[in-house]
Design a protein around this motif. Structure first.
Motif, PDB file in Angstrom:
ATOM      1  N   LYS A 148     -40.379 -23.343 -18.845  1.00 36.80           N
ATOM      2  CA  LYS A 148     -41.750 -23.330 -19.697  1.00 36.80           C
ATOM      3  C   LYS A 148     -42.932 -22.679 -18.903  1.00 36.80           C
ATOM      4  O   LYS A 148     -42.870 -22.770 -17.734  1.00 36.80           O
ATOM      5  CB  LYS A 148     -41.869 -24.789 -20.164  1.00 36.80           C
ATOM      6  CG  LYS A 148     -40.982 -25.298 -20.938  1.00 36.80           C
ATOM      7  CD  LYS A 148     -41.447 -26.924 -21.438  1.00 36.80           C
ATOM      8  CE  LYS A 148     -40.539 -27.374 -22.554  1.00 36.80           C
ATOM      9  NZ  LYS A 148     -41.107 -28.748 -22.567  1.00 36.80           N
ATOM     10  N   ILE A 149     -43.767 -22.099 -19.580  1.00 39.96           N
ATOM     11  CA  ILE A 149     -45.246 -21.798 -19.277  1.00 39.96           C
ATOM     12  C   ILE A 149     -45.932 -22.507 -19.992  1.00 39.96           C
ATOM     13  O   ILE A 149     -46.225 -22.488 -21.277  1.00 39.96           O
ATOM     14  CB  ILE A 149     -45.356 -20.171 -19.405  1.00 39.96           C
ATOM     15  CG1 ILE A 149     -44.243 -19.437 -18.577  1.00 39.96           C
ATOM     16  CG2 ILE A 149     -46.816 -20.042 -18.946  1.00 39.96           C
ATOM     17  CD1 ILE A 149     -44.310 -18.055 -18.917  1.00 39.96           C
ATOM     18  N   HIS A 155     -39.213 -18.033 -23.916  1.00 39.92           N
ATOM     19  CA  HIS A 155     -39.056 -17.411 -25.068  1.00 39.92           C
ATOM     20  C   HIS A 155     -40.243 -17.387 -26.066  1.00 39.92           C
ATOM     21  O   HIS A 155     -40.856 -16.547 -26.512  1.00 39.92           O
ATOM     22  CB  HIS A 155     -37.932 -17.860 -26.129  1.00 39.92           C
ATOM     23  CG  HIS A 155     -37.605 -16.998 -27.276  1.00 39.92           C
ATOM     24  ND1 HIS A 155     -37.187 -15.504 -27.154  1.00 39.92           N
ATOM     25  CD2 HIS A 155     -37.796 -17.313 -28.518  1.00 39.92           C
ATOM     26  CE1 HIS A 155     -37.092 -15.390 -28.603  1.00 39.92           C
ATOM     27  NE2 HIS A 155     -37.399 -16.271 -29.366  1.00 39.92           N
ATOM     28  N   GLU A 156     -41.036 -18.473 -26.297  1.00 40.50           N
ATOM     29  CA  GLU A 156     -42.096 -18.644 -26.786  1.00 40.50           C
ATOM     30  C   GLU A 156     -43.418 -17.865 -26.479  1.00 40.50           C
ATOM     31  O   GLU A 156     -44.121 -17.267 -27.099  1.00 40.50           O
ATOM     32  CB  GLU A 156     -42.470 -20.350 -27.131  1.00 40.50           C
ATOM     33  CG  GLU A 156     -41.595 -21.102 -28.143  1.00 40.50           C
ATOM     34  CD  GLU A 156     -41.894 -22.388 -28.211  1.00 40.50           C
ATOM     35  OE1 GLU A 156     -41.131 -23.167 -28.961  1.00 40.50           O
ATOM     36  OE2 GLU A 156     -42.318 -22.732 -27.103  1.00 40.50           O
ATOM     37  N   VAL A 161     -47.073 -13.244 -26.428  1.00 45.10           N
ATOM     38  CA  VAL A 161     -47.527 -11.792 -25.654  1.00 45.10           C
ATOM     39  C   VAL A 161     -47.058 -10.571 -26.360  1.00 45.10           C
ATOM     40  O   VAL A 161     -47.664  -9.544 -26.059  1.00 45.10           O
ATOM     41  CB  VAL A 161     -47.361 -11.950 -24.076  1.00 45.10           C
ATOM     42  CG1 VAL A 161     -45.901 -11.469 -23.746  1.00 45.10           C
ATOM     43  CG2 VAL A 161     -48.384 -11.292 -23.113  1.00 45.10           C
ATOM     44  N   ARG A 162     -46.060 -10.459 -26.858  1.00 48.26           N
ATOM     45  CA  ARG A 162     -45.393  -9.241 -27.425  1.00 48.26           C
ATOM     46  C   ARG A 162     -46.396  -8.373 -28.357  1.00 48.26           C
ATOM     47  O   ARG A 162     -46.356  -7.170 -28.165  1.00 48.26           O
ATOM     48  CB  ARG A 162     -43.929  -9.761 -28.079  1.00 48.26           C
ATOM     49  CG  ARG A 162     -43.339  -8.381 -28.732  1.00 48.26           C
ATOM     50  CD  ARG A 162     -41.895  -9.038 -29.070  1.00 48.26           C
ATOM     51  NE  ARG A 162     -40.892  -7.973 -29.341  1.00 48.26           N
ATOM     52  CZ  ARG A 162     -40.910  -7.490 -30.525  1.00 48.26           C
ATOM     53  NH1 ARG A 162     -41.699  -7.633 -31.429  1.00 48.26           N
ATOM     54  NH2 ARG A 162     -39.919  -6.365 -30.740  1.00 48.26           N
ATOM     55  N   GLN A 179     -44.836  -9.322 -16.552  1.00 50.46           N
ATOM     56  CA  GLN A 179     -46.076  -8.810 -15.718  1.00 50.46           C
ATOM     57  C   GLN A 179     -47.409  -9.368 -16.439  1.00 50.46           C
ATOM     58  O   GLN A 179     -48.146  -9.964 -15.569  1.00 50.46           O
ATOM     59  CB  GLN A 179     -46.450  -7.198 -15.859  1.00 50.46           C
ATOM     60  CG  GLN A 179     -45.228  -6.653 -15.218  1.00 50.46           C
ATOM     61  CD  GLN A 179     -45.326  -4.836 -15.076  1.00 50.46           C
ATOM     62  OE1 GLN A 179     -46.337  -4.455 -14.887  1.00 50.46           O
ATOM     63  NE2 GLN A 179     -44.449  -4.230 -15.796  1.00 50.46           N
ATOM     64  N   LEU A 180     -47.590  -9.212 -17.584  1.00 50.70           N
ATOM     65  CA  LEU A 180     -48.715 -10.003 -18.487  1.00 50.70           C
ATOM     66  C   LEU A 180     -48.735 -11.748 -18.149  1.00 50.70           C
ATOM     67  O   LEU A 180     -49.590 -12.264 -18.172  1.00 50.70           O
ATOM     68  CB  LEU A 180     -48.704  -9.688 -19.865  1.00 50.70           C
ATOM     69  CG  LEU A 180     -49.086  -8.113 -20.147  1.00 50.70           C
ATOM     70  CD1 LEU A 180     -48.966  -7.852 -21.474  1.00 50.70           C
ATOM     71  CD2 LEU A 180     -50.465  -7.709 -19.525  1.00 50.70           C
ATOM     72  N   LEU A 181     -47.551 -11.909 -18.269  1.00 48.61           N
ATOM     73  CA  LEU A 181     -47.168 -13.523 -18.071  1.00 48.61           C
ATOM     74  C   LEU A 181     -47.500 -13.996 -16.741  1.00 48.61           C
ATOM     75  O   LEU A 181     -47.685 -15.414 -16.611  1.00 48.61           O
ATOM     76  CB  LEU A 181     -45.856 -14.008 -18.670  1.00 48.61           C
ATOM     77  CG  LEU A 181     -45.518 -14.009 -20.326  1.00 48.61           C
ATOM     78  CD1 LEU A 181     -44.109 -14.194 -20.562  1.00 48.61           C
ATOM     79  CD2 LEU A 181     -46.542 -14.726 -21.007  1.00 48.61           C
ATOM     80  N   ALA A 182     -47.708 -13.282 -15.981  1.00 47.52           N
ATOM     81  CA  ALA A 182     -47.972 -13.614 -14.433  1.00 47.52           C
ATOM     82  C   ALA A 182     -49.425 -13.420 -14.378  1.00 47.52           C
ATOM     83  O   ALA A 182     -49.997 -13.745 -13.118  1.00 47.52           O
ATOM     84  CB  ALA A 182     -47.050 -12.758 -13.381  1.00 47.52           C
ATOM     85  N   MET A 183     -50.342 -13.174 -15.149  1.00 55.74           N
ATOM     86  CA  MET A 183     -51.975 -13.118 -15.072  1.00 55.74           C
ATOM     87  C   MET A 183     -52.336 -14.522 -15.876  1.00 55.74           C
ATOM     88  O   MET A 183     -52.276 -14.759 -16.821  1.00 55.74           O
ATOM     89  CB  MET A 183     -52.408 -11.951 -15.607  1.00 55.74           C
ATOM     90  CG  MET A 183     -51.565 -10.704 -14.998  1.00 55.74           C
ATOM     91  SD  MET A 183     -52.359  -9.128 -16.124  1.00 55.74           S
ATOM     92  CE  MET A 183     -51.091  -7.859 -15.329  1.00 55.74           C
TER      93      MET A 183
END
Length: 287
Positions: A148-149, A155-156, A161-162, A179-183
């Motif tokens: 989870k984030i 997946h959500e 972000v897609r 890469q984006l989800l690590a910002m």
């Protein structure tokens, strides 16, 4: 106008540089994002919308003009209530409507976007999202599976972000999404975290579930648009591959010094060919 969110706008394989006369030399040197008014953000949005169809060969090949215009108007109306990261992400989503991999706004295109990176690097494998590398301060997270984030599943988070990723195919979305989800600014704009400087991750490490808070680290560094160097580690980072017995085949010869090479894989009736640069070597030509 500003050179911040849009200076790295890539349109139809042409780099579009927006004017930067309002960015003083001191601001550029410190890389601190300027504090823009709603009028200035709207001026940037108008500039973008005016020039996108001029520079792109066929901007509306995948999305109708009315959809672009509607999205731009909706963003313009909301700007006074939005944070800086939300506005930039709003512009990213509009540009991604073009539906091709050469038309996008990415934080990795320009330092002026000034988004930060969490101390992890992730990758989507067949069985899920994993932390493939991590800063030494959180070295034990390397190899962990991301469950989870915030309160959303991996997946959500990907589905959220897609739409912000300009792409030719699904693989491009799977490549850029981690890469984006690590910002943290991206996570905040997506509603995955309450603030833009940290995020909570729920992980699975050696079969054990663990919740960790990760704080923003250094600013996201620009990367070349035509080369994938995400496999390179910053100084002081560890890679989950360090737990394996040997290097993967594609790193068995240095991509920096070996232009191209090939070998037969024993017992598989398979030839492996790796091309790192399209040019002749000192002693032998590609031909």
């Amino acid at each position: 106008m500003l050179a911040s969110a849009l200076r790295g706008l890539l349109v139809g394989a042409t780099l579009l540089w927006l004017p930067a006369d309002r960015l003083g030399a001191q601001q550029r040197a410190s890389q601190e994002p300027p504090d823009l008014s709603s009028a200035e953000w709207r001026a940037d949005l108008d500039f973008m919308m005016e020039n996108l169809p001029k520079i792109h060969k066929n901007l509306y090949h995948a999305t109708q003009k009315t959809t672009f215009d509607s999205a731009a108007q909706a963003l313009s109306d909301r700007i006074p209530q939005m944070t800086r990261d939300e506005i930039i992400m709003g512009m990213m989503r509009i540009v991604a409507l073009a539906g091709d991999g050469h038309t996008n706004i990415y934080p990795t295109r320009d330092r002026a976007v000034a988004f930060h990176s969490l101390p992890i690097a992730m990758y989507f494998f067949k069985d899920g999202l994993y932390i493939r590398a991590a800063d030494s301060s959180v070295a034990t997270l390397a190899g962990a599976r991301v469950l989870k984030i915030g309160s959303s599943s991996a997946h959500e988070a990907y589905e959220r972000v897609r739409p912000f990723i300009g792409r030719d195919n699904d693989m491009a979305a799977l490549f850029f999404a981690p890469q984006l989800l690590a910002m943290p600014e991206v996570l905040h704009a997506l509603g995955l975290t309450a603030n833009a400087d940290s995020a909570r991750f729920e992980l699975e490490i050696s079969g054990v579930r663990k919740s960790v808070w990760l704080r923003a680290g250094a600013p996201t560094l620009p990367r070349a648009g035509d080369t994938d160097d995400t496999w390179r580690l910053p100084v002081g980072w560890v890679d989950s591959r360090e737990h394996t017995a040997r290097e993967p085949l594609w790193l068995s010869q240095s991509p920096d010094s070996v232009l191209w090479w090939f070998t037969e894989i024993p017992g598989r009736r398979t030839a492996y060919v790796q091309i790192n640069q399209i040019r002749d070597a000192d002693s032998v030509t590609i031909e």
